[in-house]
Every structure is written in structure tokens, then in C-alpha cells.
Design a protein around this motif. Structure first.
Motif, PDB file in Angstrom:
ATOM      1  N   UNK A   1       0.824  -1.215   0.000  1.00  0.00           N
ATOM      2  CA  UNK A   1       0.000   0.000   0.000  1.00  0.00           C
ATOM      3  C   UNK A   1       0.857   1.264   0.000  1.00  0.00           C
ATOM      4  N   UNK A   2       2.000   1.187   0.679  1.00  0.00           N
ATOM      5  CA  UNK A   2       2.921   2.318   0.737  1.00  0.00           C
ATOM      6  C   UNK A   2       3.431   2.667  -0.663  1.00  0.00           C
ATOM      7  N   UNK A   3       3.794   1.624  -1.410  1.00  0.00           N
ATOM      8  CA  UNK A   3       4.308   1.825  -2.767  1.00  0.00           C
ATOM      9  C   UNK A   3       3.201   2.339  -3.681  1.00  0.00           C
ATOM     10  N   UNK A   4       2.004   1.750  -3.564  1.00  0.00           N
ATOM     11  CA  UNK A   4       0.868   2.179  -4.395  1.00  0.00           C
ATOM     12  C   UNK A   4       0.558   3.655  -4.156  1.00  0.00           C
ATOM     13  N   UNK A   5       0.538   4.070  -2.879  1.00  0.00           N
ATOM     14  CA  UNK A   5       0.260   5.476  -2.559  1.00  0.00           C
ATOM     15  C   UNK A   5       1.324   6.398  -3.150  1.00  0.00           C
ATOM     16  N   UNK A   6       2.569   5.946  -3.114  1.00  0.00           N
ATOM     17  CA  UNK A   6       3.665   6.747  -3.657  1.00  0.00           C
ATOM     18  C   UNK A   6       3.493   6.939  -5.171  1.00  0.00           C
ATOM     19  N   UNK A   7       3.163   5.869  -5.887  1.00  0.00           N
ATOM     20  CA  UNK A   7       2.972   5.958  -7.341  1.00  0.00           C
ATOM     21  C   UNK A   7       1.760   6.823  -7.667  1.00  0.00           C
ATOM     22  N   UNK A   8       0.689   6.680  -6.901  1.00  0.00           N
ATOM     23  CA  UNK A   8      -0.526   7.457  -7.154  1.00  0.00           C
ATOM     24  C   UNK A   8      -0.335   8.949  -6.912  1.00  0.00           C
ATOM     25  N   UNK A   9       0.738   9.303  -6.206  1.00  0.00           N
ATOM     26  CA  UNK A   9       1.033  10.719  -5.970  1.00  0.00           C
ATOM     27  C   UNK A   9       1.451  11.421  -7.265  1.00  0.00           C
ATOM     28  N   UNK A  10       1.843  10.641  -8.279  1.00  0.00           N
ATOM     29  CA  UNK A  10       2.221  11.198  -9.585  1.00  0.00           C
ATOM     30  C   UNK A  10       1.258  10.619 -10.614  1.00  0.00           C
ATOM     31  N   UNK A  11       0.292  11.419 -11.053  1.00  0.00           N
ATOM     32  CA  UNK A  11      -0.764  10.908 -11.932  1.00  0.00           C
ATOM     33  C   UNK A  11      -0.230  10.414 -13.269  1.00  0.00           C
ATOM     34  N   UNK A  12       0.780  11.111 -13.796  1.00  0.00           N
ATOM     35  CA  UNK A  12       1.355  10.691 -15.072  1.00  0.00           C
ATOM     36  C   UNK A  12       2.026   9.326 -14.925  1.00  0.00           C
ATOM     37  N   UNK A  13       2.809   9.167 -13.860  1.00  0.00           N
ATOM     38  CA  UNK A  13       3.464   7.883 -13.621  1.00  0.00           C
ATOM     39  C   UNK A  13       2.430   6.783 -13.410  1.00  0.00           C
ATOM     40  N   UNK A  14       1.383   7.070 -12.646  1.00  0.00           N
ATOM     41  CA  UNK A  14       0.339   6.073 -12.398  1.00  0.00           C
ATOM     42  C   UNK A  14      -0.307   5.629 -13.709  1.00  0.00           C
ATOM     43  N   UNK A  15      -0.603   6.604 -14.591  1.00  0.00           N
ATOM     44  CA  UNK A  15      -1.216   6.269 -15.886  1.00  0.00           C
ATOM     45  C   UNK A  15      -0.292   5.410 -16.727  1.00  0.00           C
ATOM     46  N   UNK A  16       0.999   5.714 -16.697  1.00  0.00           N
ATOM     47  CA  UNK A  16       1.955   4.954 -17.496  1.00  0.00           C
ATOM     48  C   UNK A  16       2.128   3.536 -16.947  1.00  0.00           C
ATOM     49  N   UNK A  17       2.108   3.408 -15.631  1.00  0.00           N
ATOM     50  CA  UNK A  17       2.204   2.074 -15.030  1.00  0.00           C
ATOM     51  C   UNK A  17       1.035   1.209 -15.494  1.00  0.00           C
ATOM     52  N   UNK A  18      -0.177   1.771 -15.490  1.00  0.00           N
ATOM     53  CA  UNK A  18      -1.362   1.031 -15.934  1.00  0.00           C
ATOM     54  C   UNK A  18      -1.220   0.643 -17.408  1.00  0.00           C
ATOM     55  N   UNK A  19      -0.789   1.603 -18.242  1.00  0.00           N
ATOM     56  CA  UNK A  19      -0.624   1.307 -19.667  1.00  0.00           C
ATOM     57  C   UNK A  19       0.409   0.218 -19.897  1.00  0.00           C
ATOM     58  N   UNK A  20       1.531   0.325 -19.200  1.00  0.00           N
ATOM     59  CA  UNK A  20       2.625  -0.606 -19.463  1.00  0.00           C
ATOM     60  C   UNK A  20       2.319  -2.009 -18.959  1.00  0.00           C
ATOM     61  N   UNK A  21       1.652  -2.109 -17.810  1.00  0.00           N
ATOM     62  CA  UNK A  21       1.353  -3.437 -17.280  1.00  0.00           C
ATOM     63  C   UNK A  21       0.348  -4.166 -18.182  1.00  0.00           C
ATOM     64  N   UNK A  22      -0.429  -3.401 -18.954  1.00  0.00           N
ATOM     65  CA  UNK A  22      -1.380  -4.002 -19.894  1.00  0.00           C
ATOM     66  C   UNK A  22      -0.794  -4.197 -21.294  1.00  0.00           C
ATOM     67  N   UNK A  23       0.479  -3.861 -21.472  1.00  0.00           N
ATOM     68  CA  UNK A  23       1.129  -4.002 -22.776  1.00  0.00           C
ATOM     69  C   UNK A  23       1.563  -5.452 -23.000  1.00  0.00           C
ATOM     70  N   UNK A  24       1.946  -5.808 -24.239  1.00  0.00           N
ATOM     71  CA  UNK A  24       2.401  -7.182 -24.522  1.00  0.00           C
ATOM     72  C   UNK A  24       3.615  -7.607 -23.701  1.00  0.00           C
ATOM     73  N   UNK A  25       4.313  -6.635 -23.120  1.00  0.00           N
ATOM     74  CA  UNK A  25       5.499  -6.957 -22.331  1.00  0.00           C
ATOM     75  C   UNK A  25       5.162  -7.794 -21.104  1.00  0.00           C
ATOM     76  N   UNK A  26       4.017  -7.486 -20.462  1.00  0.00           N
ATOM     77  CA  UNK A  26       3.653  -8.185 -19.229  1.00  0.00           C
ATOM     78  C   UNK A  26       2.488  -9.157 -19.389  1.00  0.00           C
TER      79      UNK A  26
END
Length: 303
Positions: free
Chosen positions: A42-67
Motif C-alpha cells: 500500500x505504501x508503494x501504491x500510494x507513492x505511485x498514485x502521488x504522480x498521476x502521469x506515472x500512475x497512468x503509465x504504469x497502468x498502460x505498461x502493465x497491460x502491454x504485450x510486455x507483461x
């Protein structure tokens, strides 16, 4: 050439990069957080959510063919659960690093930069596994960022860089040596200055500054040696900035090889030719990985 003088030249050059981008503070904080024992998800999730651009990119990348998730992942917390702690650091860092270099073509095409960088990351991880280095993900990450100075030289010093490459056309050369001759410094020192500006961890900084001189490493010579050899292998196995730099090497004569054999004596039995064939098999995979990252991460957006 005197190392202190090269560092001074690099520092002055980096200070002259008036529009030098920055790695988001959140990304470096996530890396620091994940290096701590007992950190909570939860600590890590809150940290990432503090940066909306980073959070959006994490969501996009985890849904990419890479993962390749079986179902679409729509929340940062679910993304972290799916990836596991070992891959969160990799993902957050990669998202931020992609963002920094987006649209920054120089003398080197940024795609070939990514292919070499991810190639060195993948090969560093393979070597780390072979020598039983305790943090293979760190080897992967620092492999990706080892050449940050190169892309900035290619972008900010285009005329000099083009003249350098034109002067050695058709000749074998090592780029780091030619940079020192033309610029009074090299991508290693420039990368180190940038890494310090971005508050990278000290062992990351050491590898960036000494990936061509692993015998000078103090904090983690094994990690420096891993990245040095991965860089050499990629430079002669199709992941070499489009063939701009000619590199040949004799593994037995490399100082990094001596460092790794001292760390892992079983390496003396490595079938180098077979290992190179194994790396050749990974080249298309690495090129597909780079393609998927560029497809998976588009324009900036908010979640």
C-alpha cells in the motif's frame, strides 16, 4: 586522460544543458522505498498514485504485450499485486526513463538507443543469474540506464558527435575513447553527472560512471563487471546503436571477466560460443520488447 579533468569537463557540459529533463522525484522515491526491508504494498501504491502521469503509465505498461495480463488491469494496486515487488521497481523506473527520452532523437535514433539499453539490461540479468549475483533485477535496471550520457551527447552535442562519427567511418573504434579525444570527457562521466542530478542510488551512479572501467569500482565491482560484459556482448551481437560503433574484444583479456571469475569460479567453464548463440536468440525478443514499450506507452495522460 586525467579522470578529474574529464569529470570537471562533464560537469560543466551538463550544467550547460539548459533544458535537461529530470526523472520524476516519485520514481526515485519508489526505488528507495523498494530497497527497504519490510516495505508494504500500500505504501508503494500510494507513492505511485502521488504522480498521476506515472500512475497512468504504469497502468498502460502493465497491460502491454510486455507483461501479458490475462485480463485488463485498471488500478495501480492490482498492477503491483500482479507484478510482485521485484518487478515494481523495474516498471516504475522504466516508465519514468521512457518519459524522459520521449521524442529526443539525436545523432543516434532513440529506438536504437532503447534496443541497446534494454539489450544490456537483459544480458546483465542473464549474467547476474549465471554468477548468482543476489539482485538480478538491479543488474537489469542499471544495465538499462548505463548509457544515459550517450543519448545526451547525441542530442545536445550533435555537430561534434557527427564529426566524431564521420572521422572514424570504416575503422574499428571504441566510442568512449573517441569521445575523450574529441570532447575531453566521455558519456561515462556525463552520465554520472546526470545520474547524480537525478539522485540515483550510489551503486547505480558507480556503474554509469565506470561501466568501461569496472576494475576501478569500489561499491560493487561485480555489478560494474556484469554491465561491462553485457555492454560488450550487445555491441557485437546486433544491439549496437545500428552499427555506429565497432567493437571487438577477447573475453579472456577483459578485466571484467577476471572480476566475475573471482566472484564466481564456475564461470571458468562457461562455453562462450554457446553463450553468444543464446544471446543471438534473445535479440528479436529484445527488439519486440522495445516495440511493445513504445506501443504500450503513448502520449501523456492522467488516469
Amino acid at each position: 586522460m586525467d579522470k578529474a579533468a574529464m569529470m570537471q569537463t562533464a560537469q560543466e557540459m551538463v550544467e550547460s544543458f539548459v533544458d535537461l529533463p529530470t526523472i520524476p522525484h516519485v520514481a526515485t522515491r519508489v526505488i528507495e522505498l523498494l530497497d527497504r526491508p519490510g516495505v508494504e504494498l500500500d505504501e508503494v501504491a500510494d507513492m505511485i498514485l502521488a504522480d498521476q502521469v506515472l500512475a497512468a503509465r504504469v497502468i498502460k505498461m502493465v497491460n502491454s504485450p510486455l507483461y501479458k495480463p490475462a485480463n485488463e488491469i485498471k488500478s495501480v494496486k492490482r498492477a503491483l499485486i500482479y507484478l510482485g515487488f521485484r518487478h515494481i521497481r523495474e516498471l516504475a523506473f522504466t516508465c519514468s526513463f521512457v518519459d524522459v527520452f520521449e521524442g529526443r532523437d539525436g545523432i543516434f535514433d532513440v529506438r536504437t538507443f532503447w534496443e541497446h539499453s534494454f539489450g544490456v539490461g537483459v544480458v546483465s540479468k542473464i549474467i547476474a543469474q549465471r554468477v548468482r549475483y543476489p539482485d538480478t533485477e538491479k543488474a537489469y535496471l542499471v544495465g538499462i540506464v548505463h548509457d544515459i550520457g550517450e543519448v545526451f551527447l547525441s542530442y545536445y552535442r550533435q555537430e561534434t558527435f557527427r564529426a566524431l562519427l564521420d572521422s572514424v567511418k570504416g575503422q574499428p573504434f571504441r566510442l568512449v575513447e573517441k569521445e575523450a579525444e574529441y570532447l575531453g570527457t566521455s558519456h561515462s562521466e556525463i552520465g554520472l553527472c546526470i545520474a547524480r542530478k537525478w539522485n540515483f542510488p550510489a551503486d547505480y551512479c558507480e556503474v554509469i560512471g565506470l561501466h568501461h572501467d569496472p576494475e576501478q569500482a569500489v561499491l560493487d565491482p561485480t555489478l560494474c563487471a556484469i554491465v561491462n560484459l553485457a555492454d560488450l556482448f550487445c555491441s557485437v551481437r546486433q544491439l549496437d546503436y545500428g552499427g555506429s560503433s565497432w567493437v571487438t574484444f577477447n573475453l579472456a583479456e577483459e578485466k571484467a571477466w577476471a572480476i566475475l571469475k573471482s566472484y564466481a569460479p564456475n564461470l571458468a567453464d562457461l562455453d562462450v560460443e554457446r553463450f553468444c548463440y543464446e544471446l543471438d536468440d534473445r535479440v528479436p525478443e529484445i527488439q519486440d520488447m522495445v516495440k511493445s514499450i513504445f506501443q504500450g506507452i503513448g502520449a501523456k495522460e492522467t488516469p
